[in-house]
Scaffold this active site. Structure first.
Site, PDB file in Angstrom:
ATOM      1  N   GLU A   1       0.823  -1.225   0.000  1.00 14.43           N
ATOM      2  CA  GLU A   1       0.000   0.000   0.000  1.00 14.43           C
ATOM      3  C   GLU A   1       0.850   1.265   0.000  1.00 14.43           C
ATOM      4  OE1 GLU A   1      -3.001  -0.194   3.108  1.00 14.43           O
ATOM      5  OE2 GLU A   1      -4.143  -1.690   1.986  1.00 14.43           O
TER       6      GLU A   1
ATOM      7  N   GLU B   1      -5.515  -8.397  -0.534  1.00 13.45           N
ATOM      8  CA  GLU B   1      -6.235  -8.123   0.717  1.00 13.45           C
ATOM      9  C   GLU B   1      -7.699  -7.879   0.378  1.00 13.45           C
ATOM     10  OE1 GLU B   1      -4.696  -5.208   3.494  1.00 13.45           O
ATOM     11  OE2 GLU B   1      -2.636  -5.741   2.990  1.00 13.45           O
TER      12      GLU B   1
HETATM   13  O1  AHR Z   1      -5.123  -6.082   6.807  1.00 19.47           O
HETATM   14  C1  AHR Z   1      -5.018  -4.989   7.648  1.00 19.47           C
HETATM   15  C2  AHR Z   1      -4.308  -3.809   6.994  1.00 19.47           C
HETATM   16  O2  AHR Z   1      -5.098  -3.304   5.970  1.00 19.47           O
HETATM   17  C3  AHR Z   1      -2.994  -4.108   6.322  1.00 19.47           C
HETATM   18  O3  AHR Z   1      -1.931  -4.072   7.200  1.00 19.47           O
HETATM   19  C4  AHR Z   1      -2.893  -2.999   5.327  1.00 19.47           C
HETATM   20  O4  AHR Z   1      -2.163  -3.388   4.181  1.00 19.47           O
HETATM   21  C5  AHR Z   1      -4.315  -2.633   5.014  1.00 19.47           C
HETATM   22  O5  AHR Z   1      -4.540  -1.277   5.097  1.00 19.47           O
END
Ligand code: AHR
Length: 508
Positions: free
Chosen positions: A172, A291
């Site tokens: 990110e 994610e």
């Molecule tokens: O999954 C939780 C968090 O969400 C992770 O650390 C991050 O990559 C995202 O913002």
């Protein structure tokens, strides 16, 4: 209300990459400490891993797990997690405002993956660090021996390299919250140069560049275009992330959010195609949705830790307790990933244990399956093979953000080796049952093998340590497959995994 579906073995969209059903474990809250690792727990093995947790992880059969972060990786020194445990430094984790003991590092995590029968997908720190730390980590993990870092691994007790193929180039990096946040041009350049260094070591590595943190970011989707413009030929995947919320407590709108994910995938597929055309490239970059999940139930309670002045060790964080409506949405989300398997090759539910996870534990106590465990389990187990291009005729509805959301969300997967056909279906309607009629006459000898359904009278029902089976699958009834037609009733607000055998096999 009728739901008419046609499936045919000749109409397929893509072969599913098994890594579509990946997971994610970050050094965050009780994911590692108190989750997968808890020496002293009655169920812990000699290495300190909870065997009760391992059992549930194995039950799902996820093929890959992303590690060690997430936001955590952007200020992580991987070297802190190697060597004698008692000599490892305790660090402040800037991402989650906690203390990191480094008791679990790459060796311990790799051992856990072996025990869980899961492959590692590792992330390098491109936030506070850069190319040098990344190439050293890859050398430590993957080089057989005869170099500084590979010999260090051997001295630390691991003779064989782990040979990890899949590497994330940071996490990110578009997010202002990220340690070492960068502009798209800065990150695109760094990703390209890091990829160059890693490929000089091993050209066969699979590399993932960071896409946007979500589709609401002000830089989206320009971020992807700029980043890929800089590193297109050097990477194999661009990552996407999405988290769903139901703050408005509107069930119909909530269950339609998977449509937003579908548009997100479509938009980034378009950006990839644009850059590919611009560069006159033959190279194909795919999407790595590394994610995705529901994340909002725990947001309020987490503020205390995240905004606090102490630095607790492994506090409960992001411990969303999932309910039945979340399980329905996750079923739709998995269907979206399956339908888009032509462009999405890898995806990771975020995360696996305790932290926004299908598996929950009590420190020192029980482990149980959250509601979302089940759609994930069924997809991971049975969603393997060719995605069927289904023709679906069903009533649609509009939400605040979406037009024409089908009441029935359904995908079909055909395994040409065994002939098995699996349908994953969600009736989104809170009010109406659907009369399902699936034309399977294109398949030979279709017969139902099993029908598992999730249903509950209360959309807010959840599983807890004391009521672990409040929402659990049961055998469905009322579906009949006769002469190639699968018919029956899908009650309002229900999830279904319908497995059929057929004799339609091929070597596709
Ligand atoms: O999954 C939780 C968090 O969400 C992770 O650390 C991050 O990559 C995202 O913002």
């Amino acid at each position: 209300m009728k739901a008419q579906v046609t499936a045919h073995p000749q109409f397929t969209r893509a072969r599913i990459d098994d890594r579509l059903y990946g997971a994610f474990i970050e050094h965050l809250g009780r994911a590692v400490y108190g989750g997968i690792y808890e020496p002293g727990h009655p169920q812990a093995n000699a290495a300190g891993f909870r065997t009760d947790v391992l059992e549930l992880v194995r039950e799902i059969g996820a093929p890959i797990v992303r590690y060690p972060g997430g936001n955590f990786v952007s200020a992580y020194n991987w070297e802190d997690g190697i060597g004698p445990v008692e000599q490892r430094p305790t660090r402040l984790d800037l991402a989650w405002h906690t203390r990191e003991s480094n008791e679990v590092g790459i060796h311990e995590f790799a051992d856990w993956c072996d025990a869980a029968n899961i492959e590692m997908m590792l992330a390098v720190n491109l936030g506070s660090r850069g190319i040098d730390a990344a190439r050293n980590f890859v050398e430590y993990v993957n080089h057989p021996g005869g170099s500084y870092w590979s010999d260090a691994r051997i001295a630390n007790g691991r003779a064989e390299p782990w040979d990890v193929k899949l590497w994330c180039l940071g996490n990110e990096m578009d997010g202002p919250w990220q340690i070492g946040h960068k502009t798209a041009d800065e990150y695109g350049h760094l990703a390209n140069e890091t990829a160059k260094a890693l490929r000089a070591f091993d050209p066969s590595l699979e590399l993932v560049a960071c896409g946007s943190s979500n589709a609401e970011m002000p830089t989206y989707p320009e971020w992807e275009a700029k980043v890929l413009d800089r590193c297109y030929e050097a990477v194999d995947y661009i990552s996407l992330h999405i988290y769903f919320t139901n703050y408005a407590d509107n069930l119909r709108d909530y269950l339609a959010l998977s449509e937003k994910m579908d548009r997100y995938i479509g938009a980034i597929a378009g950006v990839i195609d644009y850059i590919r055309a611009k560069k006159r490239s033959r190279h194909r970059v795919a999407i790595c949705f590394d994610e995705w999940n529901v994340w909002y139930h725990s947001t309020e309670q987490d503020k205390q830790v995240l905004e606090g002045s102490d630095w607790p060790f492994a506090p409960p964080l992001l411990e969303d307790v999932y309910n039945f409506e979340d399980a329905l949405l996750i079923g739709c989300v998995l269907n979206t990933l399956i339908r888009r398997a032509d462009r999405v090759k890898i995806a990771c539910i975020a995360q696996l244990v305790n932290v926004i996870a299908p598996i929950m534990t009590e420190t020192g106590g029980a482990v149980w399956r959250q509601t979302i465990f089940y759609p994930y389990l069924f997809a991971a187990r049975y969603g393997r093979g060719m995605v069927l291009d289904l023709a679906v005729d069903v009533a649609r509805y509009d939400t605040t953000d979406e037009a024409g959301v089908p009441l029935l969300d359904i995908t079909g997967v055909h395994d040409p080796q065994t002939g098995a056909v699996t349908l994953f279906a969600i009736n989104r309607s809170p009010d109406d049952a659907l009369d399902l009629d699936v034309d399977l006459t294109g398949f030979r000898d279709a017969a139902i093998v099993s029908h598992q359904t999730l249903a509950h009278t209360d959309p807010k029902a959840a599983n807890t340590a004391t009521r672990p089976n409040e929402v659990a699958p049961r055998n469905g009834d009322g579906l009949v497959c006769d002469q190639g037609r699968l018919k029956g009733r899908l009650d309002a607000l229900t999830y279904h995994c319908i497995r059929l055998e057929t004799t339609t096999v091929s070597d596709r």
